[in-house]
Write a protein that holds these residues in place. Structure first.
Motif, PDB file in Angstrom:
ATOM      1  N   GLU A 131       0.383  -1.057  -0.201  1.00 58.20           N
ATOM      2  CA  GLU A 131       0.279  -0.010  -0.133  1.00 58.20           C
ATOM      3  C   GLU A 131       0.810   1.077  -0.068  1.00 58.20           C
ATOM      4  OE1 GLU A 131      -3.443  -1.041   2.472  1.00 58.20           O
ATOM      5  OE2 GLU A 131      -1.574  -0.763   3.761  1.00 58.20           O
ATOM      6  N   GLU A 132       0.046   2.130  -0.315  1.00 58.38           N
ATOM      7  CA  GLU A 132       0.862   3.976   0.266  1.00 58.38           C
ATOM      8  C   GLU A 132      -0.226   4.113   0.741  1.00 58.38           C
ATOM      9  OE1 GLU A 132       3.316   6.484  -4.188  1.00 58.38           O
ATOM     10  OE2 GLU A 132       1.558   5.578  -4.741  1.00 58.38           O
ATOM     11  N   VAL A 133       1.145   4.817   0.932  1.00 56.92           N
ATOM     12  CA  VAL A 133       0.439   5.057   3.140  1.00 56.92           C
ATOM     13  C   VAL A 133       1.240   6.515   2.989  1.00 56.92           C
ATOM     14  CG1 VAL A 133      -0.785   3.697   4.253  1.00 56.92           C
ATOM     15  CG2 VAL A 133       2.128   4.244   4.679  1.00 56.92           C
ATOM     16  N   GLU A 134       0.461   8.555   4.044  1.00 57.55           N
ATOM     17  CA  GLU A 134       1.080   8.786   4.155  1.00 57.55           C
ATOM     18  C   GLU A 134       1.924   9.270   5.280  1.00 57.55           C
ATOM     19  OE1 GLU A 134      -1.676  12.560   3.480  1.00 57.55           O
ATOM     20  OE2 GLU A 134      -2.600  10.721   2.251  1.00 57.55           O
ATOM     21  N   ALA A 135       3.021   9.583   5.039  1.00 57.74           N
ATOM     22  CA  ALA A 135       3.917   9.634   6.634  1.00 57.74           C
ATOM     23  C   ALA A 135       3.619  10.832   6.870  1.00 57.74           C
ATOM     24  CB  ALA A 135       5.586   9.735   5.517  1.00 57.74           C
TER      25      ALA A 135
ATOM     26  N   LEU B 118     -12.807   2.858   4.266  1.00 56.76           N
ATOM     27  CA  LEU B 118     -12.512   2.618   5.447  1.00 56.76           C
ATOM     28  C   LEU B 118     -10.841   2.792   5.345  1.00 56.76           C
ATOM     29  CD1 LEU B 118     -15.396   1.119   6.747  1.00 56.76           C
ATOM     30  CD2 LEU B 118     -15.117   3.452   8.046  1.00 56.76           C
ATOM     31  N   ASP B 119      -9.947   2.256   4.615  1.00 58.25           N
ATOM     32  CA  ASP B 119      -9.007   1.722   3.946  1.00 58.25           C
ATOM     33  C   ASP B 119      -8.732   3.354   4.812  1.00 58.25           C
ATOM     34  OD1 ASP B 119      -9.510  -0.077   3.443  1.00 58.25           O
ATOM     35  OD2 ASP B 119      -8.889  -0.162   1.718  1.00 58.25           O
ATOM     36  N   ASP B 120      -6.196   3.253   5.031  1.00 62.50           N
ATOM     37  CA  ASP B 120      -6.038   4.489   5.138  1.00 62.50           C
ATOM     38  C   ASP B 120      -4.709   4.784   3.832  1.00 62.50           C
ATOM     39  OD1 ASP B 120      -4.100   2.676   5.769  1.00 62.50           O
ATOM     40  OD2 ASP B 120      -3.744   3.696   7.356  1.00 62.50           O
ATOM     41  N   ASP B 121      -4.779   3.995   2.692  1.00 62.85           N
ATOM     42  CA  ASP B 121      -3.934   4.011   1.658  1.00 62.85           C
ATOM     43  C   ASP B 121      -4.471   4.932   1.030  1.00 62.85           C
ATOM     44  OD1 ASP B 121      -6.160   2.842   0.821  1.00 62.85           O
ATOM     45  OD2 ASP B 121      -4.585   1.488  -0.905  1.00 62.85           O
ATOM     46  N   VAL B 122      -3.126   5.185  -0.086  1.00 60.79           N
ATOM     47  CA  VAL B 122      -3.300   7.028  -0.884  1.00 60.79           C
ATOM     48  C   VAL B 122      -3.850   5.797  -2.041  1.00 60.79           C
ATOM     49  CG1 VAL B 122      -1.555   8.332  -2.929  1.00 60.79           C
ATOM     50  CG2 VAL B 122      -1.226   8.054   0.089  1.00 60.79           C
ATOM     51  N   THR B 210      -1.517  12.674 -13.722  1.00 54.18           N
ATOM     52  CA  THR B 210      -1.751  11.655 -13.039  1.00 54.18           C
ATOM     53  C   THR B 210      -1.658  12.396 -11.514  1.00 54.18           C
ATOM     54  OG1 THR B 210      -1.113   9.819 -14.683  1.00 54.18           O
ATOM     55  CG2 THR B 210      -0.893   9.756 -12.073  1.00 54.18           C
ATOM     56  N   TYR B 211      -2.738  12.025 -10.109  1.00 51.22           N
ATOM     57  CA  TYR B 211      -2.825  12.472  -8.789  1.00 51.22           C
ATOM     58  C   TYR B 211      -2.408  11.195  -8.214  1.00 51.22           C
ATOM     59  CZ  TYR B 211      -3.275  17.225 -11.474  1.00 51.22           C
ATOM     60  OH  TYR B 211      -3.408  18.110 -11.657  1.00 51.22           O
ATOM     61  N   ARG B 212      -2.527  11.864  -6.783  1.00 51.05           N
ATOM     62  CA  ARG B 212      -2.178  10.929  -5.402  1.00 51.05           C
ATOM     63  C   ARG B 212      -3.557  11.447  -4.667  1.00 51.05           C
ATOM     64  NH1 ARG B 212       3.633  10.493  -4.445  1.00 51.05           N
ATOM     65  NH2 ARG B 212       3.779   8.596  -4.555  1.00 51.05           N
ATOM     66  N   ALA B 213      -4.330  10.186  -4.869  1.00 54.89           N
ATOM     67  CA  ALA B 213      -6.028  11.038  -3.718  1.00 54.89           C
ATOM     68  C   ALA B 213      -4.835  10.494  -2.017  1.00 54.89           C
ATOM     69  CB  ALA B 213      -6.522  10.667  -4.126  1.00 54.89           C
ATOM     70  N   LEU B 214      -5.446  12.115  -2.249  1.00 51.85           N
ATOM     71  CA  LEU B 214      -4.285  11.573  -0.449  1.00 51.85           C
ATOM     72  C   LEU B 214      -5.515  11.041   0.820  1.00 51.85           C
ATOM     73  CD1 LEU B 214      -1.892  14.660  -0.294  1.00 51.85           C
ATOM     74  CD2 LEU B 214      -1.769  12.539  -0.692  1.00 51.85           C
TER      75      LEU B 214
END
Lengths: 470, 242
Positions: A131-135, B118-122, B210-214
């Protein structure tokens, strides 16, 4: 089939199923642009997960770019004669596959047969690998899921807690046998287990803060916390022992003069263990405080409006109805979504001070206006404007003419000027000042190096003067 | 401003946290005072209560507060709420519908299932992918309903999928940029706005951008946008079916 055996079978089937994304990657390489047959995508995928795991818990973790570089280097080594750029494509494909980019990063879903219940059923195993997550600092890093760690760190289907205990038992035995290098590798794995365990507790607490009702405080969480406390007590005891053993080992190594690699590894190991210990102490505090988080949330959320947390199926419950609606039916809902999704927009308030200033400032004149301005009516007047008589100017020029390429102090020039006549020093000083901030080209340049001027007539800096040649 | 009663100081600190939350690109990790306030918000229930009330007074709800910052959501009557006219000037009713639809499309693309909220990934999305996603969904409706023309003279009844399909995905303009009134141009505009608001970060120019959704975008969608829109839609449902 016996119950035990059926459960064991299900466990092993699930372990195998979790490797499916990696096999898919390998199986799909024939469909890629160019010939990828030389690359072992399975091995590269494992290397990518390794890279992620290695960096977890250190700084913030590895970024996707870091891991892509690492995998690309391996791919290049596997096929050095391939065109530049192919290795990068391979690395990108490996990472995309592990993140499940093709499926918009949703979890992998693999069906499997399950005989462990009262009757046979076809179940679905849902899991993620990377997974990619924010630090916290805003960088986006990769994280390996518990499944990936268990799968790729070689302990297929154990619980997080069990795997943790196992890792530390291995570590102890390696230390006893003096296998410090191996012990270091094991300690890294133990650290990873600590991270996973902290994650489990963190998720429960975060869920509690978000919505009490989503977390089972009747059974699940209290059990998790009890387990966590027992587990932490064990771990902290083991780590204390490990640190003592390690310090002893380091002492022995120093005594026998057997420094070198073993000592470096042992010192590294000590650091890793110390880090685990710090993490566990932190976790211990969190677990002890968990109940008060629960009580505080219970108090707070009692007044929260109910029904706030309905999880909407965006595709089915919003997008589809909106596509079918016209502006009359769907417009208000679409507008509500848009303004809520864009979030808070601070209104720009004018500061009165700025406002007054900008209102009072003269209108900016455009270039066109300036060009159109007529020549001003000027009359040449012939009045003696020179303050200094011609002979003084000549004498001052003579003094200033002596300034060449090398810098001369103003104090030296003033001394010479005093010898030339009464008003000459004043004109020399003014010329020097002019040379410090000239308007237009000037034959002299003055610089201030901070040396003060000591002079009966003038005060200020003892400027350095230099000819500019113009 | 260190003087004042304890209550006054707490209110000041709470307002400071709200002000920081209104600057979505600020990160607690880069700002010690911000980090302290977020930590207090998470650990001190009394302080959290003050912050929530200060925010409430400003028409804001604190959706989330963690190491990545405070996520605030405005109520519709808040001075901080976005007016559609501020999003883009001079929109017709049908264009408003399309812009809103595109925002729903972006969220639905990023979070395909309720569980993914409910996940927390990007998550990652691009202009081209979101455009395609919406166009495919609209095409499926065309296959089912056919292309018979809508009633003349009642543009507000024309269905969104027809409006969407009637616009080109891309159109080359004289200077080579995608036209702003194309669906791609509208998706791009939406993603850029979300990036301005700190909900997305641009990853590359690939696929039209291309974008990352935070994570804070997910929180905003989950806790507010989806629920609000769903309520409005549910309230309008009987009229629509009739």
């Amino acid at each position: 089939m016996g119950e035990e055996r059926a459960a064991g079978l299900a466990r092993r089937v699930k372990a195998l199923a979790r490797t499916l994304p990696v096999h898919d990657l390998e199986a799909g390489k024939g469909a890629r642009d160019g010939d990828w047959s030389v690359y072992d995508l399975r091995a590269l995928a494992l290397a990518a997960v390794d890279g992620v795991i290695d960096s977890m818990g250190l700084d913030w973790g590895a970024t996707a770019a870091d891991v892509r570089r690492r995998v690309a280097a391996l791919a290049r080594a596997a096929a050095p004669d391939r065109p530049a750029g192919q290795a990068d494509q391979v690395a990108a494909a490996v990472l995309d596959g592990l993140l499940n980019d093709r499926n918009r990063r949703e979890a992998f879903a693999v069906p499997y047969g399950d005989w462990s219940g009262p009757s046979y059923r076809r179940a679905e195993l849902v899991f993620k690998l990377l997974e990619e997550v924010e630090a916290p600092d805003g960088t986006v890093v990769l994280r390996a899921t518990d499944e990936a760690v268990n799968l790729f760190a070689g302990s297929l289907d154990r619980d997080v807690e069990d795997a943790h205990a196992a890792a530390e038992a291995v570590l102890e035995s390696q230390l006893r046998r003096g296998r410090i290098d191996q012990a270091l590798a094991t300690a890294r794995e133990a650290r990873l287990r600590s991270l996973q365990f902290a994650g489990k507790v963190r998720r429960a607490l975060d869920g509690t803060r978000r919505d009490l009702r989503q977390v089972d405080w009747g059974e699940d969480v209290p059990r998790l916390l009890d387990d966590a406390l027992a587990h932490l007590a064990d771990r902290l005891a083991v780590e204390r022992k490990l640190r003592a053993t390690l310090q002893e080992t380091l002492g022995d190594l120093a005594e026998t003069g057997d420094g070198g690699e073993a000592a470096v590894s042992a010192a590294q190991l000590l650091r890793v263990v110390a880090e685990c210990q710090a993490r566990h102490l932190e976790l211990h505090e969190q677990v002890l405080g968990a109940r008060s988080v629960f009580l505080a949330e219970q108090e707070r959320q009692r007044f929260a409006p109910a029904g706030d947390v309905r999880l909407v199926d965006l595709g089915e419950e919003l997008l589809k109805p909106l596509l079918r609606a016209g502006a009359a039916g769907g417009g208000p809902a679409a507008a509500a979504f848009l303004s809520a999704a864009v979030g808070a927009v601070p209104p720009r308030l004018a500061r009165v001070v700025d406002l007054v200033e900008s209102l009072l400032s003269p209108r900016r004149v455009h270039d066109e206006d300036r060009g159109a301005a007529r020549d001003p009516d000027l009359v040449a007047i012939d009045v003696g404007t020179d303050r200094f008589p011609a002979e003084v100017r000549a004498a001052a020029d003579a003094v200033l003419d002596q300034v060449g390429a090398g810098p001369v102090r103003l104090s030296a020039l003033l001394a010479r000027a005093r010898a030339a006549g009464d008003s000459v020093p004043e004109l020399v000083a003014l010329s020097a000042l002019h040379a410090y901030a000239p308007e237009g080209p000037s034959p002299l340049r003055a610089t201030d190096d901070g040396t003060p001027l000591f002079d009966p007539q003038f005060a200020g800096a003892d400027l350095l003067l230099q000819g500019t040649g113009s | 401003m260190s003087r004042g009663t304890t209550v006054a100081r707490e209110a000041g600190a709470a307002a400071q946290l709200v002000a920081l939350g209104l600057q979505p690109r600020l990160r607690p990790a880069a700002d010690g005072a911000y980090l302290d306030l977020v930590t207090r918000y998470r650990s001190d229930a009394a302080f959290r209560d003050v912050v929530d009330h200060v925010a409430d007074g400003l028409g804001l709800t604190v959706l989330d507060a963690d190491a990545s910052g405070v996520v605030l959501a405005p109520r519709t009557d808040s001075p901080f709420a976005l007016r559609l006219g501020d999003y883009r000037a001079n929109l017709s009713v049908n264009e408003r519908l399309l812009h809103g639809l595109i925002h729903v499309g972006i969220a639905a693309y990023c979070y395909p299932t309720p569980a993914s909220l409910l996940d927390d990934d990007v998550r990652v999305c691009s202009v081209a992918a979101v455009e395609r996603f919406l166009r495919d969904a609209a095409e499926r409706l065309r296959e089912r309903h056919g292309d018979d023309d809508p009633d003349a003279g009642q543009p507000e009844l024309e269905q969104a999928w027809r409006l969407y399909l009637r616009r080109q995905a891309v159109r080359e303009t004289a200077d080579g940029r995608a036209g702003v009134s194309t669906t791609s141009g509208m998706v791009k505009y939406a993603l850029e706005r979300l990036a301005d608001q700190g909900f997305m970060t641009k990853l590359s120019d690939a696929e039209g951008g291309t974008y990352r959704a935070l994570h804070r975008y997910r929180v905003e969608v989950r806790e507010l946008a989806a629920v609000e829109a769903w309520r409005v839609l549910a309230a309008a449902a009987p009229a629509r079916e009739g």
